[in-house]
Structures are given as structure tokens and as C-alpha cells.
Design an enzyme around this catalytic site. Structure first.
Site, short mmCIF file in Angstrom:
data_model
loop_
_atom_site.label_atom_id
_atom_site.label_comp_id
_atom_site.label_asym_id
_atom_site.label_seq_id
_atom_site.Cartn_x
_atom_site.Cartn_y
_atom_site.Cartn_z
CG PHE A 123 -19.72 10.85 -28.17
CD1 PHE A 123 -19.94 12.00 -27.39
CD2 PHE A 123 -18.69 10.04 -27.93
CE1 PHE A 123 -18.89 12.11 -26.36
CE2 PHE A 123 -17.78 10.18 -26.92
CZ PHE A 123 -17.73 11.27 -26.15
CE1 TYR A 146 -4.11 2.10 0.24
CE2 TYR A 146 -2.78 3.29 1.76
CZ TYR A 146 -3.92 3.13 1.10
OH TYR A 146 -4.80 4.21 0.88
NE ARG A 148 -14.66 11.82 -31.31
CZ ARG A 148 -14.51 11.85 -29.72
NH1 ARG A 148 -13.67 11.99 -29.32
NH2 ARG A 148 -15.68 11.36 -29.10
CG PHE A 186 -8.98 15.41 -24.99
CD1 PHE A 186 -9.14 14.79 -26.20
CD2 PHE A 186 -9.40 14.80 -23.69
CE1 PHE A 186 -9.24 13.61 -26.43
CE2 PHE A 186 -9.60 13.12 -24.10
CZ PHE A 186 -9.57 12.83 -25.16
CB THR A 187 -14.02 15.26 -24.74
OG1 THR A 187 -13.23 14.10 -24.68
CG2 THR A 187 -14.51 15.16 -26.09
CE LYS A 222 -5.66 8.30 -25.19
NZ LYS A 222 -6.38 9.95 -24.87
CG ASP A 267 -3.09 16.77 -22.10
OD1 ASP A 267 -2.41 15.46 -22.22
OD2 ASP A 267 -4.15 16.69 -22.44
#
Ligand SMILES: *Cc1c(COP(=O)(O)O)cnc(C)c1O
Length: 482
Positions: free
Chosen positions: A455, A80, A389, A132-133, A266, A223
């Protein structure tokens, strides 16, 4: 990067890896694909994997892992608190980004939640090259507004601009002058700009953005989720970087950011995420929220095995052979389609190949969702799953009116090291065939339309029975081929 010249003169991207674990794929008959896409309400998010041949929905969490990553997962130290596995990751982050402080999170949007909760106050503005969303949603949730300051060329569908993801520093200066630096929560630069087709920014641009931030005392948040692709483009398209190693380029970038975060779904070919900073004050503010929302500081909601895989994955991202595979396959696919007249976003970017549905189906009005229709049609004729998209991915305004998107794209993501070139050639072949038969494709209309994130879960039907027309032509041209 593999620069091998073939005797035939042909230039193809040569894989610098070999496959040692495989997963069986299905290519089901077109009649079965019809049942599947109907049951999914023409929404590729609702398809089952067993009906899909090539899954080009996303690059998130589906990149191939290396033998070294899998081996590392076996020796993880699970505890932990105080795990050795976590110490290795922290050291690797310091080595690669040069940042003193690191906070682990369970995925990219979790980093956005924490950064936005700490730095976005009601009434503040977050200027960015493009949203970005999830990054936009978290800014808005905390009472901020997003200002998109992408260079004008960034939204041009066909272009030769090498860095369409650049932020327009003139617009940034003007915005800060109009509203005052106090109103700016932070400036956000997204590398490998996702929603405009994985398009990169340059080192020179980042330096200019940094200079504006310095002049006004504004914080710069980076980002880095799609850093791997952007590193490749900086290395190959920006003359000043031609002789720099990927490690050197990464350090130049990281040195300019006050806070750097990433989705490890990613970057690093694992599953997780992280926030890096060299500012102790920023670190202390964010740290409390990590323990509240993610988990203890030595795992942050990530599985310990994924942390091992991420540490190795980040190291491997500094290898040019690894980083070039995705962009070179995408370049091959985009150029091949472009040469055959199919409308695609140019120049080729990272992340995937993007079909321009507005031109591909120029007879389908935006009210009938051309990108959604193209996603449905391509799955039907090929078993290739892409992601809409376009306007289906938007949501209605407060009065219930449609808000149509700037672009209507079908994204065909290229997960890293996953597909072979013959699979890419198959996708190209079926896309070219569909383009030649595009007049047969019609539009879509909603039958189930959720208010939020439609979507993901919305269902649509075809405006006419154009699926049947496509199947008849497919059978006439391909006989009983799958
Ligand atoms: C995917 C992505 C995110 C969000 O990451 P998740 O791990 O999916 O939560 C944020 N920014 C960019 C640029 C991304 O591509």
C-alpha cells in the site's frame, strides 16, 4: 467544549482557537489532478503535496501546534545527558499518568519494538481489542501471534454502539482457559481503536479487562496513541464519567495499565513517543533496549525541541476544548454525509471520517479494490487526499493469494485544529457529488505490486478509462470551477 446555540437553531462545532500561522494551499484544475493521480499509480501515498488541496491522509505528525508549544520549543535545553527539557517531560508524565518510570522513544512503533522484544517470546499470544499495523508486525516479528477479541459489534459498519472498540472479556477468559495464562505475553488494549474507524472503548470495559488480567496474573499493556479522542468519548458517552475531569479519567485509565505507551505524533501534537510504567522490573528490562535502539535515556531519538512541544502538548490534551475539536468536526462531517445518504461508518469516531467503499461502490468487486478506486476518484474530483484502508492495505498469503479485508474503507483523517469548517463543507459537497455519480467509477488493478507493504509503494491502473468519464461529468456540472 463549545455548546453555543445559534439563533438559527443550527448546531455547528465552534472552534475554540484562532489561527495565527497559515500555510498556503493549492487547488489545481481537475486535468492537473488527473496527471498527478496517474503518475502516482492511483496510490494516494505517492502524490505530491503541491497537487493536494486537503490532506486527509493521516493525523500522524500533522496536528496543529499551539503558540505555547512553539514558544516552549525556543527555550529547550539541548544536551546529550541531563537536559532540563527532559526533566520537564518526565515530571509532566508523572503528573498526568501517575507512572514513576518513563522511557522516551522516537515514535510509537519504536515503543512497540521495545515492548515486543522484551515481553513477546516465540509461541506466545497477544490478545487485543484490535490490531494496529505496526503493533501486529512487532508481535509477529518476535514469534508471537495476535488474537483479536473485539466485541462483535465493533466490525458492524453502521451501528449506534457508543463503544465499538471494547474488548470482549468473555472471549478473553475463554482464550486464557484454552491456552493457559503462561502463553499470554500480555493483553493489549488500543484506545481510540485506529483501524476500525477510531472507535473508543469505555472505562467500564477497561475495568473488566483489568479484572480478568488480575485473575490470571496477566500483564496489561495500553496503547494510548489515540487517547485524546477516547477521553472525549468517555466523557460524553459514559454516564459515570460525565462529572470527571479529563485528568481524572486519564488517571483512572493509567492506573489500570502495567505498561502504557504512545505515539506523540498523535498524542500531544508533536513528534516522538514514550513508554510509561510504575513497575521497576519492567522498566529495567526495557531501558537497555532504549539506549540500544533509540538513544540516550534523556532524549530517546526525539529532538529536544519536540520534547518541549510534547510536554506542553500533553498538558493541553487535558483541556476539553482542545480534545473535543477533532471528534466534533468528525461528527459534523459524518452526520452531514449520513443525512445525505452517503455510506459512512457510524457512530462517528475519532481520527477521521470513514467512507464505506463496499457500499459506496457496490458495483466494484473486491478483486478490483473498491476502497483504492474511491481514494483515486475522490482525489480526482476534489483534490482531497484520503487513505485506502481495504484490500490494497492487506498482503498476499504464502501461496500468493489475495487476502481480502473485512472492510473496504476510505479514511479521511481530521488532523487536530488544522482544517476550517468551510473546508470540511467542501469535502462533503464533493463526496456527495461523487456518490451521485458513483456509477461512473470503475475498479483498479496492480501494475507494480511490491511483496511487502504494497500500500505504500504499489502502483495501480484503472480497469477502464473511468477517469475520463468522471472528468466529463464534472465539467458538465461545475463548468470551469476548480
Ligand atoms: C500511529 C499509531 C501507532 C504507531 O505510531 P507511529 O508514531 O506512527 O510509529 C501505534 N498505535 C496506534 C494506535 C497508532 O495510531
Amino acid at each position: 467544549m463549545s455548546t453555543v446555540t445559534f439563533h438559527s437553531g443550527e448546531r455547528i462545532p465552534l472552534e475554540m482557537h484562532k489561527v495565527r500561522i497559515v500555510q498556503k494551499l493549492n487547488l489545481v484544475p481537475i486535468e492537473r489532478r488527473l496527471e498527478a493521480i496517474r503518475a502516482a499509480g492511483n496510490n494516494t501515498f505517492l502524490l505530491r503535496n503541491r497537487d493536494i488541496y486537503l490532506d486527509m491522509l493521516t493525523d500522524s505528525g500533522v496536528n496543529a501546534m499551539s503558540d505555547r508549544q512553539l514558544a516552549a520549543m525556543m527555550e529547550s535545553d539541548d544536551s546529550y545527558a541531563g537536559s532540563e527539557t527532559y526533566a520537564k517531560l518526565e515530571e509532566k508524565i508523572r503528573e498526568i499518568f501517575g507512572t514513576e518510570y518513563f522511557l522516551p522513544v522516537h515514535q510509537g512503533r519504536a515503543a512497540e519494538n521495545i515492548i515486543s522484544r522484551v515481553f513477546v517470546k516465540p509461541g506466545t499470544i497477544v490478545p487485543m481489542n484490535y490490531h494496529f499495523t505496526t503493533s501486529k508486525a512487532h508481535v509477529v516479528l518476535n514469534g508471537g501471534t495476535v488474537e483479536e477479541l473485539l466485541i462483535d459489534e465493533g466490525l458492524a459498519v453502521t451501528s449506534t454502539h457508543p463503544f465499538k472498540g471494547n474488548l470482549d472479556v468473555g472471549k478473553l477468559e475463554a482464550l486464557i482457559k484454552t491456552h493457559g495464562a503462561e502463553r499470554i505475553a500480555f493483553v493489549r488494549v488500543e484506545t481510540g481503536t485506529n483501524l476500525i474507524g477510531g472507535q473508543p472503548h469505555s472505562l467500564a470495559n477497561l475495568r473488566e479487562v483489568r479484572a480478568v488480567c488480575d485473575r490470571h496474573g496477566v500483564m496489561l499493556v495500553f496503547d494510548a496513541s489515540l487517547l485524546a479522542d477516547n477521553l472525549y468519548f468517555i466523557k460524553t458517552r459514559e454516564p459515570e464519567a460525565a462529572n470527571l475531569s479529563l485528568r481524572e479519567i486519564t488517571r483512572i485509565i493509567a492506573d489500570m495499565a502495567d505498561v502504557l505507551y504512545f505515539s506523540a505524533r498523535k498524542l500531544g501534537c508533536a513528534r516522538g513517543g514514550g513508554i510509561c510504567t510504575r513497575n521497576q522490573d519492567h522498566y529495567m528490562k526495557m531501558r537497555e533496549l532504549v539506549t540500544l535502539y533509540e538513544g540516550f535515556l534523556t532524549y530517546g531519538g526525539m529532538s529536544i525541541r519536540e520534547i518541549e512541544a510534547l510536554t506542553v502538548g500533553l498538558d493541553e490534551t487535558m483541556d476539553e476544548d482542545m480534545v473535543s475539536q477533532g471528534p466534533q468536526f468528525i461528527e459534523y462531517m459524518v452526520n452531514d454525509l449520513d443525512r445525505q445518504g452517503v455510506p459512512v461508518i457510524t457512530p462517528p469516531g475519532g481520527l477521521g471520517c470513514h467512507l464505506d467503499a463496499m457500499r459506496f461502490l457496490d458495483h466494484v468487486p473486491q478483486t478490483q479494490y473498491p476502497a483504492g478506486a474511491l481514494a483515486s476518484a475522490l482525489f480526482l474530483v476534489s483534490g482531497v487526499r484520503g487513505m485506502e484502508r481495504g484490500s490494497v492495505s492487506e498482503q498476499r498469503d504464502a501461496e500468493g493469494n489475495e487476502t481480502y479485508s473485512n472492510m473496504e474503507l476510505l479514511r479521511l483523517a481530521m488532523p487536530r485544529r488544522v482544517f476550517t469548517l468551510s473546508q470540511v463543507k467542501y469535502a462533503v459537497d464533493r463526496i456527495v457529488w461523487l456518490y451521485e455519480n458513483r456509477a461512473l467509477v470503475g475498479g483498479l488493478r496492480f501494475v507494480e505490486e511490491p511483496k511487502l507493504l504494497r500500500f505504500f509503494f504499489g502502483k495501480l491502473e484503472t480497469t477502464t478509462d473511468w477517469h475520463a468519464a468522471l472528468i466529463a461529468k464534472f465539467r458538465a456540472d461545475f463548468g470551469d470551477s476548480l
